[in-house]
Design a protein around this motif. Structure first.
Motif, PDB file in Angstrom:
ATOM      1  N   THR A 168      31.263  46.670  44.186  1.00 52.09           N
ATOM      2  CA  THR A 168      30.401  45.505  44.024  1.00 52.09           C
ATOM      3  C   THR A 168      30.588  44.543  45.184  1.00 52.09           C
ATOM      4  O   THR A 168      31.537  44.624  45.962  1.00 52.09           O
ATOM      5  N   ILE A 169      29.685  43.580  45.298  1.00 57.62           N
ATOM      6  CA  ILE A 169      29.785  42.583  46.354  1.00 57.62           C
ATOM      7  C   ILE A 169      31.085  41.803  46.232  1.00 57.62           C
ATOM      8  O   ILE A 169      31.662  41.391  47.251  1.00 57.62           O
ATOM      9  N   LEU A 170      31.589  41.622  45.018  1.00 57.29           N
ATOM     10  CA  LEU A 170      32.837  40.874  44.855  1.00 57.29           C
ATOM     11  C   LEU A 170      34.029  41.659  45.389  1.00 57.29           C
ATOM     12  O   LEU A 170      34.972  41.078  45.939  1.00 57.29           O
ATOM     13  N   GLN A 171      34.005  42.988  45.252  1.00 56.54           N
ATOM     14  CA  GLN A 171      35.067  43.784  45.868  1.00 56.54           C
ATOM     15  C   GLN A 171      34.949  43.767  47.385  1.00 56.54           C
ATOM     16  O   GLN A 171      35.943  43.572  48.102  1.00 56.54           O
ATOM     17  N   LEU A 172      33.725  43.975  47.890  1.00 51.77           N
ATOM     18  CA  LEU A 172      33.552  44.010  49.343  1.00 51.77           C
ATOM     19  C   LEU A 172      33.916  42.671  49.981  1.00 51.77           C
ATOM     20  O   LEU A 172      34.525  42.628  51.058  1.00 51.77           O
ATOM     21  N   ALA A 173      33.577  41.561  49.321  1.00 55.27           N
ATOM     22  CA  ALA A 173      33.923  40.249  49.860  1.00 55.27           C
ATOM     23  C   ALA A 173      35.437  40.068  49.928  1.00 55.27           C
ATOM     24  O   ALA A 173      35.958  39.496  50.889  1.00 55.27           O
ATOM     25  N   ALA A 174      36.149  40.548  48.903  1.00 51.01           N
ATOM     26  CA  ALA A 174      37.608  40.455  48.913  1.00 51.01           C
ATOM     27  C   ALA A 174      38.206  41.370  49.982  1.00 51.01           C
ATOM     28  O   ALA A 174      39.145  40.981  50.693  1.00 51.01           O
ATOM     29  N   GLU A 175      37.665  42.582  50.117  1.00 42.05           N
ATOM     30  CA  GLU A 175      38.157  43.506  51.135  1.00 42.05           C
ATOM     31  C   GLU A 175      37.933  42.955  52.540  1.00 42.05           C
ATOM     32  O   GLU A 175      38.770  43.117  53.436  1.00 42.05           O
ATOM     33  N   MET A 176      36.811  42.292  52.733  1.00 42.42           N
ATOM     34  CA  MET A 176      36.532  41.679  54.025  1.00 42.42           C
ATOM     35  C   MET A 176      37.560  40.605  54.344  1.00 42.42           C
ATOM     36  O   MET A 176      38.023  40.484  55.489  1.00 42.42           O
ATOM     37  N   PHE A 177      37.935  39.812  53.326  1.00 42.47           N
ATOM     38  CA  PHE A 177      38.959  38.781  53.532  1.00 42.47           C
ATOM     39  C   PHE A 177      40.302  39.408  53.912  1.00 42.47           C
ATOM     40  O   PHE A 177      40.963  38.968  54.857  1.00 42.47           O
ATOM     41  N   LEU A 178      40.697  40.436  53.169  1.00 41.76           N
ATOM     42  CA  LEU A 178      41.977  41.088  53.448  1.00 41.76           C
ATOM     43  C   LEU A 178      41.996  41.660  54.859  1.00 41.76           C
ATOM     44  O   LEU A 178      43.010  41.579  55.569  1.00 41.76           O
ATOM     45  N   ASP A 179      40.875  42.228  55.256  1.00 38.29           N
ATOM     46  CA  ASP A 179      40.808  42.820  56.588  1.00 38.29           C
ATOM     47  C   ASP A 179      40.889  41.752  57.676  1.00 38.29           C
ATOM     48  O   ASP A 179      41.620  41.911  58.663  1.00 38.29           O
ATOM     49  N   GLU A 180      40.131  40.681  57.517  1.00 34.87           N
ATOM     50  CA  GLU A 180      40.147  39.608  58.514  1.00 34.87           C
ATOM     51  C   GLU A 180      41.533  38.973  58.634  1.00 34.87           C
ATOM     52  O   GLU A 180      41.952  38.583  59.722  1.00 34.87           O
ATOM     53  N   ALA A 181      42.250  38.874  57.497  1.00 36.13           N
ATOM     54  CA  ALA A 181      43.562  38.233  57.486  1.00 36.13           C
ATOM     55  C   ALA A 181      44.694  39.205  57.798  1.00 36.13           C
ATOM     56  O   ALA A 181      45.849  38.791  57.919  1.00 36.13           O
ATOM     57  N   HIS A 182      44.374  40.503  57.872  1.00 35.92           N
ATOM     58  CA  HIS A 182      45.375  41.547  58.147  1.00 35.92           C
ATOM     59  C   HIS A 182      46.480  41.560  57.080  1.00 35.92           C
ATOM     60  O   HIS A 182      47.674  41.606  57.390  1.00 35.92           O
ATOM     61  N   VAL A 183      46.034  41.516  55.821  1.00 34.82           N
ATOM     62  CA  VAL A 183      46.969  41.567  54.693  1.00 34.82           C
ATOM     63  C   VAL A 183      46.474  42.593  53.682  1.00 34.82           C
ATOM     64  O   VAL A 183      45.360  43.117  53.809  1.00 34.82           O
ATOM     65  N   LYS A 184      47.269  42.873  52.663  1.00 36.44           N
ATOM     66  CA  LYS A 184      46.917  43.851  51.648  1.00 36.44           C
ATOM     67  C   LYS A 184      47.107  43.283  50.247  1.00 36.44           C
ATOM     68  O   LYS A 184      47.934  42.409  50.021  1.00 36.44           O
ATOM     69  N   ALA A 185      46.310  43.829  49.304  1.00 35.41           N
ATOM     70  CA  ALA A 185      46.461  43.535  47.881  1.00 35.41           C
ATOM     71  C   ALA A 185      45.816  44.683  47.124  1.00 35.41           C
ATOM     72  O   ALA A 185      44.898  45.343  47.638  1.00 35.41           O
ATOM     73  N   ARG A 186      46.298  44.956  45.926  1.00 34.40           N
ATOM     74  CA  ARG A 186      45.757  46.057  45.112  1.00 34.40           C
ATOM     75  C   ARG A 186      44.471  45.631  44.411  1.00 34.40           C
ATOM     76  O   ARG A 186      44.388  44.529  43.870  1.00 34.40           O
ATOM     77  N   HIS A 187      43.502  46.528  44.397  1.00 34.21           N
ATOM     78  CA  HIS A 187      42.223  46.256  43.743  1.00 34.21           C
ATOM     79  C   HIS A 187      42.281  46.611  42.268  1.00 34.21           C
ATOM     80  O   HIS A 187      42.676  47.714  41.896  1.00 34.21           O
ATOM     81  N   VAL A 188      41.840  45.672  41.421  1.00 31.15           N
ATOM     82  CA  VAL A 188      41.732  45.897  39.981  1.00 31.15           C
ATOM     83  C   VAL A 188      40.276  45.670  39.577  1.00 31.15           C
ATOM     84  O   VAL A 188      39.821  44.533  39.488  1.00 31.15           O
ATOM     85  N   PRO A 189      39.509  46.744  39.369  1.00 36.47           N
ATOM     86  CA  PRO A 189      38.098  46.575  39.002  1.00 36.47           C
ATOM     87  C   PRO A 189      37.914  46.321  37.510  1.00 36.47           C
ATOM     88  O   PRO A 189      38.591  46.913  36.676  1.00 36.47           O
ATOM     89  N   TYR A 190      36.973  45.448  37.192  1.00 40.28           N
ATOM     90  CA  TYR A 190      36.620  45.149  35.801  1.00 40.28           C
ATOM     91  C   TYR A 190      35.178  45.564  35.537  1.00 40.28           C
ATOM     92  O   TYR A 190      34.417  45.830  36.466  1.00 40.28           O
ATOM     93  N   LYS A 191      34.809  45.568  34.278  1.00 38.21           N
ATOM     94  CA  LYS A 191      33.436  45.890  33.896  1.00 38.21           C
ATOM     95  C   LYS A 191      32.636  44.601  33.735  1.00 38.21           C
ATOM     96  O   LYS A 191      32.116  44.295  32.674  1.00 38.21           O
ATOM     97  N   GLY A 192      32.589  43.822  34.796  1.00 36.16           N
ATOM     98  CA  GLY A 192      31.825  42.590  34.762  1.00 36.16           C
ATOM     99  C   GLY A 192      32.650  41.377  35.137  1.00 36.16           C
ATOM    100  O   GLY A 192      33.884  41.394  35.145  1.00 36.16           O
ATOM    101  N   THR A 193      31.939  40.292  35.434  1.00 42.03           N
ATOM    102  CA  THR A 193      32.587  39.063  35.874  1.00 42.03           C
ATOM    103  C   THR A 193      33.322  38.353  34.752  1.00 42.03           C
ATOM    104  O   THR A 193      34.388  37.763  34.971  1.00 42.03           O
TER     105      THR A 193
END
Length: 329
Positions: A168-193
């Motif tokens: 989703t756009i919310l995952q991609l937006a978070a991944e973009m932040f992690l990439d720009e900041a050169h850091v990592k975090a584990r993704h936990v997907p939910y079934k909705g906001t």
């Protein structure tokens, strides 16, 4: 730039579909021809940014359409469940969808879809955009981008980020932040906001990107803390929140958008009627005021502009998904 690999987590929550029939003034004529209510499908859960937008505009939409409007949440699979219902509906103007970025992201994420995201839908109008914000649980000891990045670098395996679903756009937006900041975090997907925000508040996950209007009350009461807005500029609805770009990541910019679509085969006259009705509703004074308070920008476009926009957005997100290495069955 190279995105970190997205990792799927086992955590998920079931969410039930919710429907709301909007109040209808007595004595008002029904839609021309059909005499039936309009079913407006939201392929996201209650409590999301698009959900807040639809329900704020619902009464005005009913008035401008001249027919009752039923708003129905059909979340699941990053929007695929709701989109499928729209694609399979009769093209008579009684079933529409209010879609977000996820609709044009999904073709690049899922190897198989029960529809073609472009050919199986009739674009009616891109209505506007909504700001996204990176938030953390109130117990996370970080108040800005610099502090959060320092925390993630000091404890690289300790933090999770939530999203409303894989790809989703919310995952991609978070991944973009992690990439720009050169850091990592584990993704936990939910079934909705909705369930995502619930667990953010409870501290089951530490951070996530979400629509500003979906978390504004939680930011005010202190159960969540804003780290930065994801768009290129600050929001008039929350001018005190700086952008992520102005906090040291100048290349970072992403925002949500929302658009109304119908199933393929809608008659041109019906498309014209629906576009005019949605534009009238969303630019009415009461809805514009509600949208301003939520931080949304309203600029209803034509069906032709919507078709071009969907094509360009699909290409843009395809590149982002490749970099994020997100691929689901």
């Amino acid at each position: 730039m190279a995105f970190p690999l997205s990792r799927r987590a086992a955590l998920g929550m079931a969410v039930s579909a919710a429907a709301l029939t909007l109040a209808w003034p007595a004595g008002t004529a029904l839609a021309q021809g059909s005499g039936r209510p309009l079913r407006l499908i939201l392929p996201i859960s209650a409590g999301s940014g698009v959900d807040a937008i639809a329900r704020a505009a619902g009464p005005a939409l009913g008035r401008s359409l001249g027919q009752p409007v039923v708003i129905e949440n059909l979340p699941g699979a990053g929007g695929i469940t709701g989109a499928t219902a729209v694609a399979r509906a009769s093209p008579d103007g009684t079933t529409l969808g209010l879609f977000s970025n996820n609709h044009v992201i999904n073709p690049s994420v899922y190897r198989k879809l029960p529809f073609d995201a472009i050919r199986d839908f009739t674009p009616i109008s891109v209505i506007g955009s909504t700001p996204l914000v990176l938030v953390v649980n109130a117990r996370v000891p970080a108040k800005n981008v610099q502090e959060l990045v320092a925390l993630l670098k000091a404890r690289p395996d300790a933090f999770n980020y939530a999203s409303s679903g894989n790809g989703t756009i919310l995952q991609l937006a978070a991944e973009m932040f992690l990439d720009e900041a050169h850091v990592k975090a584990r993704h936990v997907p939910y079934k909705g906001t909705g369930p995502m925000i619930t667990d953010l508040i409870a501290g089951q996950v530490e951070m996530g990107v979400v629509a500003l209007n979906a978390v504004a009350p939680h930011l005010k009461n202190g159960t969540l803390r804003a780290i930065g807005l994801c768009g290129a500029t600050r929001s008039p609805a929350a001018p005190e929140i700086p952008t992520i770009a102005e906090q040291g990541l100048p290349a970072y910019a992403v925002e949500g958008w929302f658009a109304v679509v119908g199933p393929a085969g809608l008659a041109p006259a019906e498309v014209k009627r629906l576009q005019a009705a949605f534009a009238k509703a969303f630019t009415s004074p009461d809805v514009l005021d509600a949208m301003k308070k939520q931080g949304n920008t309203i600029n209803p476009g034509t069906p032709e502009a919507a078709a071009r926009f969907f094509q360009s957005e699909a290409a843009r997100y395809a590149a982002l998904v490749r970099k994020a290495n997100v691929s689901l069955e």
